[in-house]
Design a protein around this motif. Structure first.
Motif, PDB file in Angstrom:
ATOM      1  N   ASN A 104       0.799  -1.224   0.000  1.00  0.00           N
ATOM      2  CA  ASN A 104       0.000   0.000   0.000  1.00  0.00           C
ATOM      3  C   ASN A 104       0.835   1.280   0.000  1.00  0.00           C
ATOM      4  O   ASN A 104       0.394   2.310  -0.511  1.00  0.00           O
ATOM      5  N   GLN A 105       2.045   1.238   0.562  1.00  0.00           N
ATOM      6  CA  GLN A 105       2.835   2.459   0.703  1.00  0.00           C
ATOM      7  C   GLN A 105       3.771   2.725  -0.489  1.00  0.00           C
ATOM      8  O   GLN A 105       4.441   3.750  -0.531  1.00  0.00           O
ATOM      9  N   VAL A 128       3.265   6.046  -2.630  1.00  0.00           N
ATOM     10  CA  VAL A 128       3.570   7.245  -1.838  1.00  0.00           C
ATOM     11  C   VAL A 128       5.080   7.426  -1.717  1.00  0.00           C
ATOM     12  O   VAL A 128       5.608   8.533  -1.888  1.00  0.00           O
ATOM     13  N   SER A 182       8.442  -1.885  11.087  1.00  0.00           N
ATOM     14  CA  SER A 182       8.387  -0.694  10.243  1.00  0.00           C
ATOM     15  C   SER A 182       9.674  -0.585   9.423  1.00  0.00           C
ATOM     16  O   SER A 182      10.685  -1.228   9.721  1.00  0.00           O
ATOM     17  N   LEU A 199       8.283   4.388   8.475  1.00  0.00           N
ATOM     18  CA  LEU A 199       6.981   4.156   7.864  1.00  0.00           C
ATOM     19  C   LEU A 199       6.417   2.826   8.319  1.00  0.00           C
ATOM     20  O   LEU A 199       7.131   1.813   8.364  1.00  0.00           O
ATOM     21  N   ILE A 214       4.153  -0.265   7.457  1.00  0.00           N
ATOM     22  CA  ILE A 214       3.817  -0.908   6.189  1.00  0.00           C
ATOM     23  C   ILE A 214       2.529  -1.690   6.342  1.00  0.00           C
ATOM     24  O   ILE A 214       2.288  -2.331   7.372  1.00  0.00           O
TER      25      ILE A 214
END
Length: 349
Positions: free
Chosen positions: A218-219, A222, A288, A296, A298
């Motif tokens: 998902n990240q 970004v 993370s 971040l 995850i």
């Protein structure tokens, strides 16, 4: 007059691409010895020596001192780019005082013929050695020329074999590279789709299930937009490594989209696939990642499709079912696993 090649016995002329120097040496000696045996029987001489230079290195391993002296004599003659015949060396001003003529082993007769490469360059000679004076008529000269042609053709054939082996190696590497994602070094879209087709057919024949995981990070988008593609790919590589640690060695993992992976699980039912997906999810979200000094969290979205739920399914349909389940998981704001079902495809686990 040509001169002996320096530094090597030119094993590369007879090399067939073997990686072992020892094996190359044995094959070189065997091929040379075959022509030498033909020369001895054909001309009824004491010895026939095929040389591509540095004969002393070749025969120093031999315990037959006579052969060593004959090889040394041939090497001292050098290469000739035309046929030369010495019916009686004792009457040759330049050779009568040679140690191998004047003394042991008392060589009397010698004939030599050039060996040419495809560029018509003299690369070797065939030597006939004997201890009796003998005539060497036109027919014998023609036969010696024929023997030289046989050696030349063998060299050409070995060059062709070496080129063919190299082409096969290059094609194999190209095929492998065409199936790998250049960034992550794993199967690309075409390869993982091919693996799915092969494994699904194999499982159908064995009457075993097969499950497919469609996983989205998902990240990724970004990170890619914020830090650039190289940082995003490095991040993706770390996540893919965690996924690989959660599956079996024979399970196939491939990059199907920029931020999505397919995992093919042969022999796995929908229940087993759910357990594997949960194991992957926990392995990824439990730690993370630090990206450019930013930490971040995850999360992933997973869609599952299994032949135990969709019997007799074709690969394209199985991918479509898994993709539909993945889209449902994404709508649940990520970090969800959804298993595709015939009547209820949007059930969240």
């Amino acid at each position: 007059m040509a001169t002996p090649l320096e530094g090597a016995s030119r094993m590369d002329l007879f090399s067939d691409g073997s990686v072992s120097v020892r094996v190359d040496t044995e094959k070189f000696e065997a091929k040379i010895a075959r022509f030498e045996r033909l020369g001895v029987r054909l001309f009824d001489v004491a010895n026939c020596i095929v040389s591509f230079g540095n004969l002393r290195e070749r025969f120093d391993r031999s315990e037959q001192s006579m052969v060593v002296m004959e090889a040394g004599f041939c090497e001292s003659l050098g290469f000739s780019d035309e046929i030369r015949v010495f019916t009686n060396l004792n009457f040759e001003n330049d050779l009568a005082t040679h140690p191998s003529v004047k003394g042991e082993p008392h060589i009397v007769f010698c004939a030599q013929h050039p060996i040419f490469d495809s560029a018509n360059q003299c690369i070797g000679n065939i030597y006939l050695i004997d201890y009796l004076e003998r005539d060497f008529d036109d027919v014998s000269r023609l036969l010696l020329a024929d023997l030289a042609v046989m050696v030349e053709r063998e060299i050409v054939m070995n060059a062709i074999k070496a080129q063919y082996s190299e082409l096969v190696r290059q094609v194999r590497n190209l095929k492998r590279d065409a199936l790998l994602d250049p960034v992550l070094g794993m199967w690309n879209r075409a390869a993982i789709a091919r693996s799915l087709g092969l494994e699904l057919e194999r499982c159908h024949k064995a009457e075993k299930p097969l499950s497919l995981l469609y996983i989205s990070i998902n990240q990724y988008q970004v990170i890619k937009e914020r830090f650039g593609g190289s940082v995003g790919d490095a991040f993706l590589l770390k996540v893919a490594s965690r996924m690989r640690s959660c599956i079996r060695p024979f399970d196939a993992l491939g990059r199907f989209e920029s931020d999505a992976f397919l995992i093919v699980l042969p022999g796995a039912s929908n229940l087993v696939a759910s357990a594997v997906a949960e194991r992957i999810r926990l392995a990824i979200v439990s730690r993370s990642e630090t990206v450019e000094q930013d930490t971040l969290e995850i999360s992933i979205s997973v869609g599952i499709a299994s032949s135990s739920v969709f019997p007799n399914v074709v690969p394209e349909a199985l991918v479509a079912h898994a993709e539909k389940a993945l889209l449902t998981a994404r709508k649940l704001n990520g970090n969800h696993i959804v298993q595709a079902k015939p009547e209820q495809p949007d059930i969240s686990l």
